[in-house]
Motif scaffolding. Structure first.
Motif, PDB file in Angstrom:
ATOM      1  N   VAL A   1       0.790  -1.225   0.000  1.00 48.96           N
ATOM      2  CA  VAL A   1       0.000   0.000   0.000  1.00 48.96           C
ATOM      3  C   VAL A   1       0.827   1.283   0.000  1.00 48.96           C
ATOM      4  CG1 VAL A   1      -1.994  -1.054   1.133  1.00 48.96           C
ATOM      5  CG2 VAL A   1      -0.212  -0.033   2.515  1.00 48.96           C
ATOM      6  N   GLN A   2       2.139   1.173  -0.114  1.00 50.19           N
ATOM      7  CA  GLN A   2       2.992   2.354  -0.004  1.00 50.19           C
ATOM      8  C   GLN A   2       2.582   3.443  -0.997  1.00 50.19           C
ATOM      9  OE1 GLN A   2       7.125   1.859  -1.054  1.00 50.19           O
ATOM     10  NE2 GLN A   2       7.738   3.536   0.271  1.00 50.19           N
ATOM     11  N   THR A   3       2.552   3.129  -2.274  1.00 54.08           N
ATOM     12  CA  THR A   3       2.245   4.124  -3.296  1.00 54.08           C
ATOM     13  C   THR A   3       0.799   4.586  -3.199  1.00 54.08           C
ATOM     14  OG1 THR A   3       3.843   3.012  -4.713  1.00 54.08           O
ATOM     15  CG2 THR A   3       2.383   4.582  -5.768  1.00 54.08           C
ATOM     16  N   TRP A   4      -0.128   3.653  -3.076  1.00 58.13           N
ATOM     17  CA  TRP A   4      -1.557   3.978  -3.040  1.00 58.13           C
ATOM     18  C   TRP A   4      -1.888   4.850  -1.829  1.00 58.13           C
ATOM     19  CZ3 TRP A   4      -5.259   2.567   0.628  1.00 58.13           C
ATOM     20  CH2 TRP A   4      -6.579   2.854   0.282  1.00 58.13           C
ATOM     21  N   LEU A   5      -1.465   4.436  -0.630  1.00 56.24           N
ATOM     22  CA  LEU A   5      -1.783   5.176   0.584  1.00 56.24           C
ATOM     23  C   LEU A   5      -1.069   6.531   0.608  1.00 56.24           C
ATOM     24  CD1 LEU A   5      -3.286   5.197   3.292  1.00 56.24           C
ATOM     25  CD2 LEU A   5      -1.277   4.126   4.321  1.00 56.24           C
ATOM     26  N   TYR A   6       0.171   6.547   0.192  1.00 56.69           N
ATOM     27  CA  TYR A   6       0.923   7.812   0.175  1.00 56.69           C
ATOM     28  C   TYR A   6       0.224   8.837  -0.719  1.00 56.69           C
ATOM     29  CZ  TYR A   6       4.601  11.233  -0.495  1.00 56.69           C
ATOM     30  OH  TYR A   6       5.307  12.404  -0.549  1.00 56.69           O
ATOM     31  N   LYS A   7      -0.236   8.417  -1.911  1.00 60.67           N
ATOM     32  CA  LYS A   7      -0.946   9.332  -2.811  1.00 60.67           C
ATOM     33  C   LYS A   7      -2.223   9.861  -2.169  1.00 60.67           C
ATOM     34  CE  LYS A   7       0.740   7.505  -7.200  1.00 60.67           C
ATOM     35  NZ  LYS A   7       0.412   6.728  -8.388  1.00 60.67           N
ATOM     36  N   ARG A   8      -2.971   8.985  -1.501  1.00 64.11           N
ATOM     37  CA  ARG A   8      -4.217   9.405  -0.849  1.00 64.11           C
ATOM     38  C   ARG A   8      -3.943  10.383   0.291  1.00 64.11           C
ATOM     39  NH1 ARG A   8      -9.010   7.599  -2.065  1.00 64.11           N
ATOM     40  NH2 ARG A   8      -9.286   5.677  -3.189  1.00 64.11           N
ATOM     41  N   LEU A   9      -2.949  10.061   1.129  1.00 61.65           N
ATOM     42  CA  LEU A   9      -2.621  10.937   2.259  1.00 61.65           C
ATOM     43  C   LEU A   9      -2.100  12.287   1.773  1.00 61.65           C
ATOM     44  CD1 LEU A   9      -0.895   8.405   4.696  1.00 61.65           C
ATOM     45  CD2 LEU A   9      -3.175   9.413   4.932  1.00 61.65           C
ATOM     46  N   LYS A  10      -1.310  12.266   0.704  1.00 61.22           N
ATOM     47  CA  LYS A  10      -0.773  13.508   0.149  1.00 61.22           C
ATOM     48  C   LYS A  10      -1.899  14.363  -0.438  1.00 61.22           C
ATOM     49  CE  LYS A  10       2.890  15.203  -2.830  1.00 61.22           C
ATOM     50  NZ  LYS A  10       3.919  14.877  -3.792  1.00 61.22           N
ATOM     51  N   LYS A  11      -2.840  13.714  -1.150  1.00 58.33           N
ATOM     52  CA  LYS A  11      -3.951  14.427  -1.764  1.00 58.33           C
ATOM     53  C   LYS A  11      -4.821  15.107  -0.710  1.00 58.33           C
ATOM     54  CE  LYS A  11      -6.140  12.690  -5.404  1.00 58.33           C
ATOM     55  NZ  LYS A  11      -7.056  11.842  -6.212  1.00 58.33           N
ATOM     56  N   LYS A  12      -5.012  14.450   0.447  1.00 58.41           N
ATOM     57  CA  LYS A  12      -5.830  15.013   1.525  1.00 58.41           C
ATOM     58  C   LYS A  12      -5.047  15.976   2.412  1.00 58.41           C
ATOM     59  CE  LYS A  12      -9.130  11.282   1.721  1.00 58.41           C
ATOM     60  NZ  LYS A  12      -9.870  10.341   2.542  1.00 58.41           N
ATOM     61  N   GLY A  13      -3.772  16.144   2.140  1.00 62.68           N
ATOM     62  CA  GLY A  13      -2.965  17.074   2.918  1.00 62.68           C
ATOM     63  C   GLY A  13      -2.542  16.542   4.280  1.00 62.68           C
ATOM     64  N   LEU A  14      -2.629  15.226   4.479  1.00 60.00           N
ATOM     65  CA  LEU A  14      -2.266  14.631   5.768  1.00 60.00           C
ATOM     66  C   LEU A  14      -0.787  14.297   5.880  1.00 60.00           C
ATOM     67  CD1 LEU A  14      -5.347  12.253   6.187  1.00 60.00           C
ATOM     68  CD2 LEU A  14      -4.936  14.434   7.336  1.00 60.00           C
ATOM     69  N   ILE A  15      -0.104  14.305   4.743  1.00 59.49           N
ATOM     70  CA  ILE A  15       1.322  13.970   4.750  1.00 59.49           C
ATOM     71  C   ILE A  15       1.996  14.737   3.621  1.00 59.49           C
ATOM     72  CG2 ILE A  15       1.275  11.980   3.202  1.00 59.49           C
ATOM     73  CD1 ILE A  15       3.006  10.564   5.363  1.00 59.49           C
ATOM     74  N   SER A  16       3.261  15.056   3.811  1.00 58.89           N
ATOM     75  CA  SER A  16       3.982  15.792   2.776  1.00 58.89           C
ATOM     76  C   SER A  16       5.296  15.079   2.455  1.00 58.89           C
ATOM     77  CB  SER A  16       4.271  17.218   3.250  1.00 58.89           C
ATOM     78  OG  SER A  16       5.211  17.198   4.307  1.00 58.89           O
ATOM     79  N   GLN A  17       5.906  15.525   1.379  1.00 56.84           N
ATOM     80  CA  GLN A  17       7.207  14.982   0.955  1.00 56.84           C
ATOM     81  C   GLN A  17       8.253  15.241   2.040  1.00 56.84           C
ATOM     82  OE1 GLN A  17       7.370  13.746  -2.329  1.00 56.84           O
ATOM     83  NE2 GLN A  17       9.447  13.015  -2.132  1.00 56.84           N
ATOM     84  N   ASP A  18       8.177  16.424   2.679  1.00 55.09           N
ATOM     85  CA  ASP A  18       9.130  16.773   3.738  1.00 55.09           C
ATOM     86  C   ASP A  18       9.015  15.830   4.932  1.00 55.09           C
ATOM     87  OD1 ASP A  18      10.102  18.868   2.250  1.00 55.09           O
ATOM     88  OD2 ASP A  18       8.857  20.389   3.240  1.00 55.09           O
ATOM     89  N   THR A  19       7.772  15.497   5.293  1.00 58.34           N
ATOM     90  CA  THR A  19       7.561  14.567   6.412  1.00 58.34           C
ATOM     91  C   THR A  19       8.200  13.224   6.110  1.00 58.34           C
ATOM     92  OG1 THR A  19       5.451  15.654   6.888  1.00 58.34           O
ATOM     93  CG2 THR A  19       5.811  13.493   7.878  1.00 58.34           C
ATOM     94  N   MET A  20       8.007  12.733   4.898  1.00 57.79           N
ATOM     95  CA  MET A  20       8.566  11.433   4.527  1.00 57.79           C
ATOM     96  C   MET A  20      10.090  11.488   4.515  1.00 57.79           C
ATOM     97  SD  MET A  20       5.853   9.793   4.504  1.00 57.79           S
ATOM     98  CE  MET A  20       6.648   8.233   4.331  1.00 57.79           C
ATOM     99  N   LYS A  21      10.653  12.621   4.076  1.00 60.42           N
ATOM    100  CA  LYS A  21      12.113  12.768   4.087  1.00 60.42           C
ATOM    101  C   LYS A  21      12.642  12.769   5.511  1.00 60.42           C
ATOM    102  CE  LYS A  21      12.730  15.169  -0.294  1.00 60.42           C
ATOM    103  NZ  LYS A  21      13.072  16.429  -0.952  1.00 60.42           N
ATOM    104  N   LYS A  22      11.919  13.424   6.426  1.00 55.88           N
ATOM    105  CA  LYS A  22      12.332  13.453   7.832  1.00 55.88           C
ATOM    106  C   LYS A  22      12.303  12.057   8.445  1.00 55.88           C
ATOM    107  CE  LYS A  22      11.054  18.205   8.783  1.00 55.88           C
ATOM    108  NZ  LYS A  22      10.120  19.120   9.419  1.00 55.88           N
ATOM    109  N   ILE A  23      11.270  11.296   8.125  1.00 56.01           N
ATOM    110  CA  ILE A  23      11.170   9.924   8.643  1.00 56.01           C
ATOM    111  C   ILE A  23      12.297   9.078   8.086  1.00 56.01           C
ATOM    112  CG2 ILE A  23       9.768   7.811   8.625  1.00 56.01           C
ATOM    113  CD1 ILE A  23       7.291   9.713   8.633  1.00 56.01           C
TER     114      ILE A  23
END
Length: 192
Positions: free
Chosen positions: A78-100
């Motif tokens: 679900v990495q790609t699918w969930l990431y796209k959904r969370l990004k679209k809803k504004g719940l996660i950003s590229q910066d957050t993923m880079k920090k993790i």
């Protein structure tokens, strides 16, 4: 209440023979993937039912297995699918993923070792990020060692742990030891 738990353990888990440890393993593994289940209860039951050593081994090994399964499910399925959904809803950003992804080995180990950190969130975050499995599993094995020790020997319940300051001192010392051990392991294996 403790008599009821003791009776439950004696009549149910120990009376199950070989199925007792299997149930203990299953509950610990499932808890790593289902956030509403209380890990400290299952660890405490394993310690009471199978003793300190076997209860610790069962709890530590199978919580690592459950977290790894959760990590791989989010990484591969679900990495790609969930990431796209969370990004679209504004719940996660590229910066957050880079920090993790850029969390240091010692930082991740310490986060995992903290008794009140929700394991499922760590598993999901690491699975969705670009973090290497080698770094994740190393942190997981060290961090869960201290977490299981805390819940098995110290924490019967969250309330009792917070009420007695000596438990909090022990938790602090265990976190410091976990951090130091992760620093040594990281230096030798270069996991960052």
């Amino acid at each position: 209440m403790f008599e009821m738990i003791d009776t439950f353990i004696d009549t149910t888990l120990q009376g199950m023979g070989i199925w007792g440890p299997i149930v203990g393993c299953f509950l610990i593994t499932i808890e790593s993937m289902v956030p509403i289940l209380p890990l400290f209860v299952f660890i405490t039951l394993n310690f009471l039912a199978f003793g300190n050593i076997l209860g610790f081994i069962i709890s530590w090994f199978f919580t690592c297995i459950g977290c790894s399964i959760s990590f791989f499910l989010f990484r591969s399925k679900v990495q790609t699918w969930l990431y796209k959904r969370l990004k679209k809803k504004g719940l996660i950003s590229q910066d957050t993923m880079k920090k993790i992804t850029s969390l240091k080995f010692e930082q991740l180990t310490t986060i995992i070792a903290i008794p009140f950190t929700p394991a499922f969130l760590v598993n999901i975050a690491c699975g969705l990020s670009e973090m290497s499995f080698k770094k994740y599993i190393g942190s997981l094995m060290i961090g869960k060692f201290f977490l299981v020790y805390f819940w098995g020997f110290v924490g019967v319940s969250l309330v009792e742990s917070v009420k007695n300051p000596i438990y909090l001192v022990k938790v602090g010392l265990m976190l410091i030891v976990a951090y130091i051990v992760s620093k040594v392991v990281n230096k030798r294996l270069n996991l960052n």
